[in-house]
Scaffold this motif. Sequence first.
Motif, PDB file in Angstrom:
ATOM      1  N   PRO A 272      25.611  34.749  91.673  1.00 48.67           N
ATOM      2  CA  PRO A 272      25.815  33.286  91.753  1.00 48.67           C
ATOM      3  C   PRO A 272      26.225  32.826  93.147  1.00 48.67           C
ATOM      4  CG  PRO A 272      26.842  34.172  89.773  1.00 48.67           C
ATOM      5  CD  PRO A 272      26.425  35.347  90.596  1.00 48.67           C
ATOM      6  N   PHE A 273      27.013  33.658  93.842  1.00 45.87           N
ATOM      7  CA  PHE A 273      27.455  33.308  95.193  1.00 45.87           C
ATOM      8  C   PHE A 273      26.250  33.275  96.141  1.00 45.87           C
ATOM      9  CE2 PHE A 273      30.211  34.754  99.009  1.00 45.87           C
ATOM     10  CZ  PHE A 273      30.454  33.432  99.373  1.00 45.87           C
ATOM     11  N   VAL A 274      25.389  34.297  96.055  1.00 49.26           N
ATOM     12  CA  VAL A 274      24.196  34.331  96.892  1.00 49.26           C
ATOM     13  C   VAL A 274      23.293  33.142  96.589  1.00 49.26           C
ATOM     14  CG1 VAL A 274      22.052  35.598  97.348  1.00 49.26           C
ATOM     15  CG2 VAL A 274      24.223  36.818  97.273  1.00 49.26           C
ATOM     16  N   SER A 275      23.161  32.796  95.310  1.00 42.82           N
ATOM     17  CA  SER A 275      22.301  31.661  94.934  1.00 42.82           C
ATOM     18  C   SER A 275      22.805  30.359  95.535  1.00 42.82           C
ATOM     19  CB  SER A 275      22.222  31.550  93.403  1.00 42.82           C
ATOM     20  OG  SER A 275      21.595  32.694  92.847  1.00 42.82           O
ATOM     21  N   ILE A 276      24.123  30.151  95.502  1.00 40.00           N
ATOM     22  CA  ILE A 276      24.695  28.946  96.117  1.00 40.00           C
ATOM     23  C   ILE A 276      24.393  28.912  97.608  1.00 40.00           C
ATOM     24  CG2 ILE A 276      26.882  27.860  96.803  1.00 40.00           C
ATOM     25  CD1 ILE A 276      27.984  28.486  94.070  1.00 40.00           C
ATOM     26  N   LEU A 277      24.595  30.029  98.276  1.00 32.34           N
ATOM     27  CA  LEU A 277      24.376  30.083  99.720  1.00 32.34           C
ATOM     28  C   LEU A 277      22.911  29.817 100.068  1.00 32.34           C
ATOM     29  CD1 LEU A 277      26.608  33.174 100.465  1.00 32.34           C
ATOM     30  CD2 LEU A 277      27.081  30.820 101.153  1.00 32.34           C
ATOM     31  N   LYS A 278      22.004  30.319  99.253  1.00 29.76           N
ATOM     32  CA  LYS A 278      20.583  30.059  99.497  1.00 29.76           C
ATOM     33  C   LYS A 278      20.265  28.581  99.321  1.00 29.76           C
ATOM     34  CE  LYS A 278      18.640  34.604  98.405  1.00 29.76           C
ATOM     35  NZ  LYS A 278      17.756  35.363  97.473  1.00 29.76           N
ATOM     36  N   ARG A 279      20.883  27.964  98.308  1.00 28.34           N
ATOM     37  CA  ARG A 279      20.632  26.527  98.118  1.00 28.34           C
ATOM     38  C   ARG A 279      21.210  25.712  99.265  1.00 28.34           C
ATOM     39  NH1 ARG A 279      21.410  28.043  92.553  1.00 28.34           N
ATOM     40  NH2 ARG A 279      23.647  27.609  92.601  1.00 28.34           N
ATOM     41  N   MET A 280      22.358  26.122  99.761  1.00 28.89           N
ATOM     42  CA  MET A 280      22.935  25.421 100.908  1.00 28.89           C
ATOM     43  C   MET A 280      22.044  25.582 102.146  1.00 28.89           C
ATOM     44  SD  MET A 280      25.763  23.942  99.903  1.00 28.89           S
ATOM     45  CE  MET A 280      25.017  23.691  98.285  1.00 28.89           C
ATOM     46  N   SER A 281      21.424  26.736 102.271  1.00 31.53           N
ATOM     47  CA  SER A 281      20.588  27.009 103.452  1.00 31.53           C
ATOM     48  C   SER A 281      19.389  26.082 103.551  1.00 31.53           C
ATOM     49  CB  SER A 281      20.102  28.463 103.422  1.00 31.53           C
ATOM     50  OG  SER A 281      21.184  29.358 103.463  1.00 31.53           O
ATOM     51  N   ILE A 282      18.989  25.518 102.434  1.00 31.65           N
ATOM     52  CA  ILE A 282      17.818  24.630 102.443  1.00 31.65           C
ATOM     53  C   ILE A 282      18.027  23.459 103.397  1.00 31.65           C
ATOM     54  CG2 ILE A 282      16.438  23.042 101.028  1.00 31.65           C
ATOM     55  CD1 ILE A 282      16.966  24.916  98.652  1.00 31.65           C
ATOM     56  N   LEU A 283      19.247  22.978 103.483  1.00 33.36           N
ATOM     57  CA  LEU A 283      19.532  21.819 104.332  1.00 33.36           C
ATOM     58  C   LEU A 283      20.074  22.212 105.704  1.00 33.36           C
ATOM     59  CD1 LEU A 283      21.048  19.239 101.786  1.00 33.36           C
ATOM     60  CD2 LEU A 283      18.700  19.445 102.638  1.00 33.36           C
ATOM     61  N   CYS A 284      20.090  23.507 106.014  1.00 29.92           N
ATOM     62  CA  CYS A 284      20.472  23.935 107.357  1.00 29.92           C
ATOM     63  C   CYS A 284      19.269  23.856 108.286  1.00 29.92           C
ATOM     64  CB  CYS A 284      21.008  25.364 107.328  1.00 29.92           C
ATOM     65  SG  CYS A 284      22.604  25.546 106.484  1.00 29.92           S
ATOM     66  N   SER A 285      19.536  23.727 109.559  1.00 26.38           N
ATOM     67  CA  SER A 285      18.468  23.659 110.559  1.00 26.38           C
ATOM     68  C   SER A 285      18.939  24.360 111.820  1.00 26.38           C
ATOM     69  CB  SER A 285      18.114  22.200 110.868  1.00 26.38           C
ATOM     70  OG  SER A 285      19.213  21.523 111.454  1.00 26.38           O
ATOM     71  N   ARG A 287      19.836  23.105 114.608  1.00 25.05           N
ATOM     72  CA  ARG A 287      20.991  22.420 115.194  1.00 25.05           C
ATOM     73  C   ARG A 287      22.201  22.429 114.275  1.00 25.05           C
ATOM     74  NH1 ARG A 287      19.733  16.562 117.239  1.00 25.05           N
ATOM     75  NH2 ARG A 287      21.900  16.837 117.930  1.00 25.05           N
ATOM     76  N   TYR A 288      21.977  22.454 112.966  1.00 25.30           N
ATOM     77  CA  TYR A 288      23.071  22.406 111.993  1.00 25.30           C
ATOM     78  C   TYR A 288      22.943  23.611 111.058  1.00 25.30           C
ATOM     79  CZ  TYR A 288      23.475  17.597 113.662  1.00 25.30           C
ATOM     80  OH  TYR A 288      23.619  16.480 114.457  1.00 25.30           O
ATOM     81  N   ARG A 289      23.542  24.739 111.493  1.00 26.54           N
ATOM     82  CA  ARG A 289      23.379  25.984 110.755  1.00 26.54           C
ATOM     83  C   ARG A 289      24.551  26.299 109.830  1.00 26.54           C
ATOM     84  NH1 ARG A 289      21.647  30.191 115.507  1.00 26.54           N
ATOM     85  NH2 ARG A 289      20.810  28.650 116.956  1.00 26.54           N
ATOM     86  N   ALA A 290      25.648  25.592 109.979  1.00 24.83           N
ATOM     87  CA  ALA A 290      26.876  25.977 109.287  1.00 24.83           C
ATOM     88  C   ALA A 290      26.993  25.331 107.912  1.00 24.83           C
ATOM     89  CB  ALA A 290      28.090  25.598 110.135  1.00 24.83           C
ATOM     90  N   VAL A 291      27.596  26.098 106.985  1.00 24.09           N
ATOM     91  CA  VAL A 291      28.067  25.528 105.729  1.00 24.09           C
ATOM     92  C   VAL A 291      29.591  25.614 105.735  1.00 24.09           C
ATOM     93  CG1 VAL A 291      25.988  26.159 104.451  1.00 24.09           C
ATOM     94  CG2 VAL A 291      27.944  27.706 104.447  1.00 24.09           C
ATOM     95  N   ARG A 292      30.215  24.685 105.032  1.00 20.60           N
ATOM     96  CA  ARG A 292      31.673  24.604 105.026  1.00 20.60           C
ATOM     97  C   ARG A 292      32.217  25.246 103.752  1.00 20.60           C
ATOM     98  NH1 ARG A 292      35.263  20.101 107.509  1.00 20.60           N
ATOM     99  NH2 ARG A 292      33.363  19.918 108.731  1.00 20.60           N
ATOM    100  N   PHE A 293      33.172  26.145 103.927  1.00 20.85           N
ATOM    101  CA  PHE A 293      33.877  26.751 102.805  1.00 20.85           C
ATOM    102  C   PHE A 293      35.237  26.051 102.684  1.00 20.85           C
ATOM    103  CE2 PHE A 293      31.970  31.296 102.470  1.00 20.85           C
ATOM    104  CZ  PHE A 293      30.694  30.786 102.611  1.00 20.85           C
TER     105      PHE A 293
END
Length: 376
Positions: A272-285, A287-293
């Motif tokens: 489930p953790f990997v799945s969340i991270l993959k979904r978050m990656s969809i909106l990364c680019s 210039r904007y590579r980070a997700v916030r924990f």
Amino acid sequence: MQFSISKEIFLDGITKVQGIAGRKTTFPITANVLISAQGSTITLVATDLEIGFKGHYPATVEEEGTITIPGKKLFEIVREFPHGTVDVRDLENGWVQIFKDKVQYKIVGMDPNDFPKLPEVEGMELFELDSLVFADMIEKTNLSGGMSSEEKRPHLIGVYLEKIVQEEKNGLRMVSTDGNRLARVDYIPDEGMQPPAFDGAKGVILPKKVMTEILRVSEGGGKISLGVQKNYFVIQKEAETIIGRLVEGEYPDYNLVIPNDLETFFEIEKQPFVSILKRMSILCSERYRAVRFKVDPQRLEVSVNNPELGDSNEEMPIAFNGGAFEAAFNPRFFVDALNPMKSDMIKVNILDSSKPCILEGSEDPRYLSVIMPMRM
């Protein structure tokens, strides 16, 4: 020269040299594969002047000799060849004929006398381990995505192999970093194992670009042998050998970037953790590579905010033994680290937004990954 060989055997050998023969060098002949026919065997050789491959394969040899053929074109021809056998013979003026029944190819080669010779490493001490174990170590330390081809620092262009002793047993450690993350994996055999023969050194640095070739050779299981002599390394499996130059330089003390005082952690289900991270990656680019924990004692909230694309957030319940804080990470680094981990439950060691995060698995205790935070 003329020989006949099974398409499947020929294709398997040619496939293993593609990564080497495909690299550009100052010598055009290195784009070719050297083929020697002798007795009941053909030998394939490829080199990019730093890494070489040699493989021996059974064939019916009607006339002994040596030729060179462009590696990429040879691979494409044999791949599309009908099933059965492939016949090869040399013609005049460096031309080579590849044929079977109505299928006919003529391709120009180069003078085999101009082909670079592989280094001589006779008498090298070798030690053995399971090829699938070695392949697993490579998969877990594969950090090529962050490596610059222009980077000259040895710890960024190489993978460190080190002799270790744990629980009074000899073992092998592999370490890799790209400057933003680090992976470390240990192999401690159940039975006795001689210390790796590193020509007197505690550890050596293999070029990262050789790892793909090692994985190809390691397919199917069986024993693999590794040895080092002066500034060369050798990896052998049955009738196939990879030989090349070690990366020169001192590997830095990787222990300095692995915090040993992190007493705050939470455990989380891997998938489930990997799945969340993959979904978050969809909106990364780019210039904007980070997700916030956003971490607090009861939950983990993961979010991404990209002004160019949009935003998203999800949360999971956790039991965290530290204080609430926020930190930013590259989600791809987490996915890369977790995918080869065998554990279903992941221990995430994390203190605050300025300290590295350490990922460990209870069922994979000899593997850990360190990921540096990003600026928020």
